[in-house]
Design a protein around this motif. Sequence first.
Motif, mmCIF file in Angstrom:
data_model
loop_
_atom_site.group_PDB
_atom_site.id
_atom_site.type_symbol
_atom_site.label_atom_id
_atom_site.label_comp_id
_atom_site.label_asym_id
_atom_site.label_seq_id
_atom_site.Cartn_x
_atom_site.Cartn_y
_atom_site.Cartn_z
ATOM 1 N N PRO A 114 0.637 -7.444 -6.014
ATOM 2 C CA PRO A 114 1.547 -6.698 -5.506
ATOM 3 C C PRO A 114 2.163 -5.620 -6.566
ATOM 4 N N ILE A 115 1.538 -5.067 -7.354
ATOM 5 C CA ILE A 115 2.159 -4.074 -8.703
ATOM 6 C C ILE A 115 1.050 -3.216 -8.514
ATOM 7 N N LEU A 116 2.274 -1.559 -8.621
ATOM 8 C CA LEU A 116 1.109 -0.651 -8.435
ATOM 9 C C LEU A 116 2.105 -0.521 -10.686
ATOM 10 N N TRP A 117 1.568 -0.300 -11.895
ATOM 11 C CA TRP A 117 0.878 0.723 -12.341
ATOM 12 C C TRP A 117 0.551 1.817 -12.584
ATOM 13 N N LYS A 118 1.747 2.485 -14.217
ATOM 14 C CA LYS A 118 1.459 3.762 -14.339
ATOM 15 C C LYS A 118 0.982 4.016 -15.945
ATOM 16 N N PHE A 119 0.299 4.329 -16.271
ATOM 17 C CA PHE A 119 -0.455 4.085 -17.719
ATOM 18 C C PHE A 119 -0.713 5.386 -18.130
ATOM 19 N N ASP A 120 -0.005 5.731 -19.318
ATOM 20 C CA ASP A 120 -1.451 6.756 -20.557
ATOM 21 C C ASP A 120 -2.168 6.835 -20.224
ATOM 22 N N GLN A 121 -3.264 7.698 -20.583
ATOM 23 C CA GLN A 121 -4.145 7.757 -21.248
ATOM 24 C C GLN A 121 -4.953 6.491 -22.645
ATOM 25 N N PRO A 125 1.430 1.573 -20.938
ATOM 26 C CA PRO A 125 2.422 0.948 -19.934
ATOM 27 C C PRO A 125 3.997 1.729 -19.493
ATOM 28 N N LEU A 126 3.762 2.371 -18.948
ATOM 29 C CA LEU A 126 4.814 3.568 -19.020
ATOM 30 C C LEU A 126 6.035 2.905 -17.216
ATOM 31 N N ALA A 127 5.674 2.643 -16.386
ATOM 32 C CA ALA A 127 5.680 2.882 -15.467
ATOM 33 C C ALA A 127 5.582 1.208 -14.285
ATOM 34 N N SER A 128 5.780 0.449 -13.460
ATOM 35 C CA SER A 128 4.915 -0.023 -12.434
ATOM 36 C C SER A 128 6.655 -0.632 -11.180
ATOM 37 N N PHE A 129 6.345 -0.484 -10.607
ATOM 38 C CA PHE A 129 6.924 -0.995 -9.225
ATOM 39 C C PHE A 129 6.262 -2.261 -8.765
ATOM 40 N N PRO A 130 6.391 -3.191 -7.903
ATOM 41 C CA PRO A 130 6.794 -3.847 -6.808
ATOM 42 C C PRO A 130 5.663 -3.468 -5.650
ATOM 43 N N THR A 131 4.835 -3.870 -4.816
ATOM 44 C CA THR A 131 4.332 -3.199 -3.395
ATOM 45 C C THR A 131 4.521 -3.925 -2.236
ATOM 46 N N SER A 132 5.140 -4.653 -2.467
ATOM 47 C CA SER A 132 5.858 -5.013 -0.977
ATOM 48 C C SER A 132 4.998 -6.127 -0.786
ATOM 49 N N GLY A 133 3.588 -6.737 -1.787
ATOM 50 C CA GLY A 133 2.726 -7.348 -0.443
ATOM 51 C C GLY A 133 1.994 -6.974 0.072
ATOM 52 N N LEU A 134 1.827 -5.357 -0.216
ATOM 53 C CA LEU A 134 0.689 -4.391 0.245
ATOM 54 C C LEU A 134 -0.188 -4.263 -0.218
ATOM 55 N N ASP A 135 -1.647 -4.161 0.059
ATOM 56 C CA ASP A 135 -2.763 -3.476 -0.917
ATOM 57 C C ASP A 135 -2.870 -2.436 -0.856
ATOM 58 N N VAL A 136 -2.689 -2.311 -1.613
ATOM 59 C CA VAL A 136 -2.766 -0.620 -2.616
ATOM 60 C C VAL A 136 -3.821 -0.598 -2.831
ATOM 61 N N ASN A 137 -4.589 0.428 -2.090
ATOM 62 C CA ASN A 137 -6.162 0.324 -2.560
ATOM 63 C C ASN A 137 -6.021 2.073 -3.036
ATOM 64 N N ILE A 138 -7.050 2.395 -3.381
ATOM 65 C CA ILE A 138 -7.269 3.748 -3.726
ATOM 66 C C ILE A 138 -7.102 4.832 -2.429
ATOM 67 N N ALA A 139 -7.237 4.840 -1.714
ATOM 68 C CA ALA A 139 -6.879 5.341 -0.595
ATOM 69 C C ALA A 139 -5.365 5.398 -0.250
ATOM 70 N N THR A 140 -4.936 4.699 -0.426
ATOM 71 C CA THR A 140 -3.215 4.481 -0.546
ATOM 72 C C THR A 140 -2.970 5.452 -1.608
#
Length: 160
Positions: A114-121, A125-140
Amino acid sequence: MLNTWPIPGSLGAYGVFIDQNDDAWIADYGSSQIIHLNSVGAFVGAFPTVEPCYEVLVAPDGTIWASSTAGNVWHHTAAGALLGGFPAFPGGGGSFGLEMMSDGTLWVSDVNVPILWKFDQVGTPLASFPTSGLDVNIATLRRWRIGQNYCQANPNSTGQ
């Protein structure tokens, strides 16, 4: 009126992206390919991916990005030539959500962690943060991007 179209060669379509021409780009997990249909559902083409992919997006420059079940992000030309890629989750896990921000950065969510990552192209890795166990999919991710863009354009808004 709702239209449905058969997807030629599909063995398990998973993610879909509608581009600025209303064409559909489909990540076909089962056949390990990206399938392109035009706005009326006619088959335009397909190309193989390095590994099965969950999500696909078309960047503003017309290139294709796809996130794989092995945790990698792949970059292709619209014709399918591989431009590059990077491991989004080198410790394992599969990329589940993929979204590009207006500045060209990529947000990727992991199917197992449950982590969301931000990357350059290029994959830095530029940033990351936990998603508290949530299922973070494309719609989110897309709802979040729309809200972020709205708040940037309307600084006094909460985006809700």
